[in-house]
Design a protein around this motif. Structure first.
Motif, mmCIF file in Angstrom:
data_model
loop_
_atom_site.group_PDB
_atom_site.id
_atom_site.type_symbol
_atom_site.label_atom_id
_atom_site.label_comp_id
_atom_site.label_asym_id
_atom_site.label_seq_id
_atom_site.Cartn_x
_atom_site.Cartn_y
_atom_site.Cartn_z
ATOM 1 N N ASP A 1 75.695 -65.773 -14.714
ATOM 2 C CA ASP A 1 76.976 -65.635 -15.408
ATOM 3 C C ASP A 1 76.858 -66.019 -16.879
ATOM 4 O OD1 ASP A 1 78.212 -64.741 -13.146
ATOM 5 O OD2 ASP A 1 79.285 -66.615 -12.711
ATOM 6 N N ILE A 2 76.174 -67.129 -17.167
ATOM 7 C CA ILE A 2 76.138 -67.580 -18.559
ATOM 8 C C ILE A 2 75.127 -66.796 -19.396
ATOM 9 C CG2 ILE A 2 76.923 -69.895 -17.923
ATOM 10 C CD1 ILE A 2 74.082 -70.887 -18.449
ATOM 11 N N THR A 3 74.254 -66.008 -18.745
ATOM 12 C CA THR A 3 73.306 -65.170 -19.495
ATOM 13 C C THR A 3 73.665 -63.689 -19.403
ATOM 14 O OG1 THR A 3 71.805 -65.004 -17.578
ATOM 15 C CG2 THR A 3 71.427 -66.810 -19.125
ATOM 16 N N ALA A 4 74.866 -63.387 -18.943
ATOM 17 C CA ALA A 4 75.278 -61.996 -18.732
ATOM 18 C C ALA A 4 75.151 -61.109 -19.966
ATOM 19 C CB ALA A 4 76.709 -61.949 -18.192
ATOM 20 N N PRO A 5 75.474 -61.589 -21.180
ATOM 21 C CA PRO A 5 75.407 -60.680 -22.347
ATOM 22 C C PRO A 5 74.022 -60.105 -22.606
ATOM 23 C CG PRO A 5 76.679 -62.642 -22.873
ATOM 24 C CD PRO A 5 76.032 -62.902 -21.548
ATOM 25 N N GLN B 1 61.974 -73.907 -32.006
ATOM 26 C CA GLN B 1 62.839 -75.079 -31.947
ATOM 27 C C GLN B 1 64.187 -74.780 -31.303
ATOM 28 O OE1 GLN B 1 65.772 -75.910 -33.855
ATOM 29 N NE2 GLN B 1 65.950 -73.818 -34.677
ATOM 30 N N SER B 2 64.548 -73.492 -31.185
ATOM 31 C CA SER B 2 65.838 -73.109 -30.601
ATOM 32 C C SER B 2 65.755 -72.875 -29.099
ATOM 33 C CB SER B 2 66.362 -71.842 -31.288
ATOM 34 O OG SER B 2 65.458 -70.754 -31.112
ATOM 35 N N LYS B 3 64.656 -73.242 -28.466
ATOM 36 C CA LYS B 3 64.455 -72.899 -27.055
ATOM 37 C C LYS B 3 65.517 -73.498 -26.134
ATOM 38 C CE LYS B 3 61.018 -76.605 -26.392
ATOM 39 N NZ LYS B 3 59.603 -76.877 -26.065
ATOM 40 N N ASP B 4 66.109 -74.638 -26.515
ATOM 41 C CA ASP B 4 67.101 -75.252 -25.636
ATOM 42 C C ASP B 4 68.491 -74.631 -25.787
ATOM 43 O OD1 ASP B 4 67.053 -76.350 -28.190
ATOM 44 O OD2 ASP B 4 67.816 -78.290 -27.539
ATOM 45 N N TYR B 5 68.669 -73.697 -26.712
ATOM 46 C CA TYR B 5 69.918 -72.938 -26.752
ATOM 47 C C TYR B 5 69.638 -71.431 -26.816
ATOM 48 C CZ TYR B 5 69.228 -73.251 -31.883
ATOM 49 O OH TYR B 5 68.724 -73.198 -33.166
ATOM 50 N N GLU B 6 68.508 -71.026 -26.300
ATOM 51 C CA GLU B 6 68.161 -69.604 -26.198
ATOM 52 C C GLU B 6 68.405 -69.173 -24.756
ATOM 53 O OE1 GLU B 6 66.545 -66.418 -25.116
ATOM 54 O OE2 GLU B 6 64.648 -67.496 -25.316
ATOM 55 N N PHE B 7 69.562 -68.531 -24.533
ATOM 56 C CA PHE B 7 70.038 -68.253 -23.187
ATOM 57 C C PHE B 7 69.833 -66.796 -22.776
ATOM 58 C CE2 PHE B 7 72.398 -72.118 -24.139
ATOM 59 C CZ PHE B 7 72.502 -72.759 -22.912
ATOM 60 N N SER B 8 68.802 -66.116 -23.250
ATOM 61 C CA SER B 8 68.631 -64.728 -22.841
ATOM 62 C C SER B 8 68.264 -64.661 -21.364
ATOM 63 C CB SER B 8 67.561 -64.037 -23.687
ATOM 64 O OG SER B 8 66.279 -64.554 -23.416
ATOM 65 N N ARG B 9 68.723 -63.596 -20.701
ATOM 66 C CA ARG B 9 68.506 -63.434 -19.251
ATOM 67 C C ARG B 9 67.021 -63.397 -18.914
ATOM 68 N NH1 ARG B 9 71.263 -60.801 -15.055
ATOM 69 N NH2 ARG B 9 73.130 -61.825 -15.915
ATOM 70 N N SER B 10 66.235 -62.675 -19.700
ATOM 71 C CA SER B 10 64.813 -62.551 -19.396
ATOM 72 C C SER B 10 64.103 -63.894 -19.499
ATOM 73 C CB SER B 10 64.156 -61.533 -20.346
ATOM 74 O OG SER B 10 64.342 -61.908 -21.699
ATOM 75 N N THR B 11 64.449 -64.686 -20.507
ATOM 76 C CA THR B 11 63.839 -66.010 -20.643
ATOM 77 C C THR B 11 64.280 -66.920 -19.516
ATOM 78 O OG1 THR B 11 63.816 -65.756 -23.049
ATOM 79 C CG2 THR B 11 63.505 -67.968 -22.187
ATOM 80 N N MET B 12 65.545 -66.863 -19.157
ATOM 81 C CA MET B 12 66.050 -67.662 -18.047
ATOM 82 C C MET B 12 65.273 -67.381 -16.770
ATOM 83 S SD MET B 12 67.978 -67.386 -15.026
ATOM 84 C CE MET B 12 69.095 -65.980 -15.156
ATOM 85 N N LYS B 13 65.066 -66.107 -16.468
ATOM 86 C CA LYS B 13 64.369 -65.742 -15.231
ATOM 87 C C LYS B 13 62.904 -66.176 -15.270
ATOM 88 C CE LYS B 13 65.553 -61.981 -13.066
ATOM 89 N NZ LYS B 13 65.841 -60.575 -12.708
ATOM 90 N N ALA B 14 62.292 -66.092 -16.445
ATOM 91 C CA ALA B 14 60.898 -66.533 -16.567
ATOM 92 C C ALA B 14 60.784 -68.034 -16.328
ATOM 93 C CB ALA B 14 60.345 -66.161 -17.929
ATOM 94 N N ARG B 15 61.726 -68.797 -16.869
ATOM 95 C CA ARG B 15 61.707 -70.245 -16.654
ATOM 96 C C ARG B 15 61.973 -70.591 -15.198
ATOM 97 N NH1 ARG B 15 65.285 -71.097 -22.132
ATOM 98 N NH2 ARG B 15 63.538 -71.204 -23.607
ATOM 99 N N TRP B 16 62.912 -69.911 -14.591
ATOM 100 C CA TRP B 16 63.214 -70.133 -13.164
ATOM 101 C C TRP B 16 61.954 -69.879 -12.339
ATOM 102 C CZ3 TRP B 16 68.551 -69.813 -10.833
ATOM 103 C CH2 TRP B 16 68.524 -69.911 -9.440
ATOM 104 N N LYS B 17 61.294 -68.759 -12.588
ATOM 105 C CA LYS B 17 60.087 -68.418 -11.834
ATOM 106 C C LYS B 17 59.010 -69.478 -12.014
ATOM 107 C CE LYS B 17 56.573 -64.771 -11.371
ATOM 108 N NZ LYS B 17 56.150 -63.427 -11.825
ATOM 109 N N GLN B 18 58.837 -69.947 -13.244
ATOM 110 C CA GLN B 18 57.812 -70.967 -13.478
ATOM 111 C C GLN B 18 58.158 -72.265 -12.755
ATOM 112 O OE1 GLN B 18 56.400 -71.339 -17.512
ATOM 113 N NE2 GLN B 18 55.813 -73.483 -17.194
#
Length: 401
Positions: free
Chosen positions: A79-83, A325-342
């Motif tokens: 939901d929060i990465t929908a855009p 340095q912006s990684k903690d507010y970079e909410f793209s869907r693809s990055t989110m899924k990569a972090r989840w998988k890791q």
């Protein structure tokens, strides 16, 4: 649900299980992946504690039935990465960096749906100026949709704790389901990082993000009295080891990693030393002759002893590539899924290794394990094909996200 194929938990290993989640904004999807692996293992936590984004993940876990927790975590993060759901997900090199920067810029400019939004222009013209750049009003609705707070407050199988800082006194407070009735504002307070987010009022006091004082609730979970022997999965999203920076972007990222990871390391080291001293007191007391053991001084010393045993398992987000340095507010869907998988792969690898099942020396009160660190050191940082060693270990088992 994905299967981690972790070894069965032997009956002789009777420690209770805690899950401790660090703050870190957008990096928190790594924690969701870790929980997905734990959810199909023999080590379901009976206590979840979090700060900032860790508090939100912890609330979703504690506020849902076990069979619904991974799905609710997924729904929150989607939901929060929908855009950015339709952004390409297999970019690398300069294109990947461009995408990360675009995601961070989008978050700064427009906020994230169901989480935070920029203050409206009229707010800045009012007589009472805003105390934050963003509003988190939408977060309350998200928490109420995704979390059953009645379950948190009446659950028998899981305990919930979050940390926040009292703005007036500067002290860290923990809101614990065993002590108080948990409401959405307790979770929001733990994630109210200034000056981006506003403080949250609770019973006449205002609170900010607990990470201002301590970015991990480890000590609260393990030092809470009466203590119980525990296996604690400590999930951190900032890593202490890194490369020498080559530019200002690298410098900013490295500084942020060091700043937040150092607090976790200091907290872990301090607890380990203190608890080992407690065990040493017990061992010493046994050696005292009766005429000394019966003195008031010896009894006061013995009161500081403890027989509980703690195993701390560290799971730390260590991306292969720099994320800026912006990684903690970079909410793209693809990055989110990569972090989840890791997070899933790292936790599954750790569960398969299960070093906490090894025999412990009697005099040791605390053991700290970091399976992924050991693998990376043994593999000189990367496997021959450039992938993470943890991914090689269980390549056939993927998370359901």
């Amino acid at each position: 649900m994905a299967n981690t194929h972790s070894p069965a938990r032997p009956s002789s290993y009777d420690k209770q299980v805690a899950l401790v989640l660090q703050g870190g904004g957008a990096l928190g999807s790594y924690q969701a992946g870790v929980y997905e692996a734990l959810a199909s293992s023999e080590y379901m936590p009976d206590w979840v504690a979090g700060i900032s984004i860790g508090a939100i993940n912890a609330a979703i876990i504690a506020g849902n039935a076990p069979e619904m927790r991974v799905e609710r975590l997924r729904r929150f993060w989607e939901d929060i990465t929908a855009p950015t759901a339709f952004w390409p997900s297999e970019l690398s090199g300069p294109l990947a960096m461009w995408q990360q920067r675009a995601g961070a810029l989008a978050a700064l400019t427009f906020g994230q749906p169901g989480f935070f939004a920029p203050r409206a222009f009229p707010d800045w013209l009012s007589l009472q100026k805003p105390t934050s750049y963003y509003s988190t009003h939408a977060l309350r609705g998200t928490l109420e949709r995704q979390i059953d707070f009645d379950r948190i407050n009446h659950a028998k199988d899981i305990r919930f704790s979050v940390g926040a800082v009292n703005v007036r006194t500067g002290t860290l407070a923990y809101f614990d389901s065993e002590k108080i009735k948990i409401r959405p504002e307790h979770v929001m307070a733990s994630a109210a990082l200034p000056p981006g987010f506003p403080s949250i009022e609770i019973d006449g006091e205002h609170y900010w993000d607990g990470g201002l004082v301590s970015n991990t609730p480890l000590q609260y979970a393990l030092d809470y009295y009466p203590r119980r022997s525990r296996l604690c999965f400590q999930v951190d999203v900032f890593h202490s080891h890194g490369h020498l920076p080559n530019n200002l972007e690298d410098v900013s990222e490295r500084e942020k990693d060091i700043r937040y990871s150092s607090r976790t390391r200091v907290s872990t080291d301090a607890f380990q030393q203190k608890h080992d001293v407690r065990h040493a007191i017990n061992e010493l007391y046994k050696l005292l002759p009766d005429e000394i053991a019966g003195t008031e001084q010896a009894k006061r010393l013995f009161a500081f002893g403890c027989v509980t045993e703690m195993d701390i398992v560290q799971l730390i987000y260590r991306p292969l590539d720099a994320q800026g340095q912006s990684k903690d507010y970079e909410f793209s869907r693809s990055t989110m899924k990569a972090r989840w998988k890791q997070g899933f792969l790292d936790a599954a690898t750790t569960l398969r290794a299960a070093p906490w099942l090894a025999q412990k020396r009697r005099e040791v009160g605390v053991r700290v394990f970091d399976v992924l660190h050991d693998i990376l050191v043994a593999g000189a940082g990367k496997a021959p094909n450039g992938t993470r060693p943890s991914a090689i270990a269980i390549a056939a088992r993927e998370p359901t996200t």
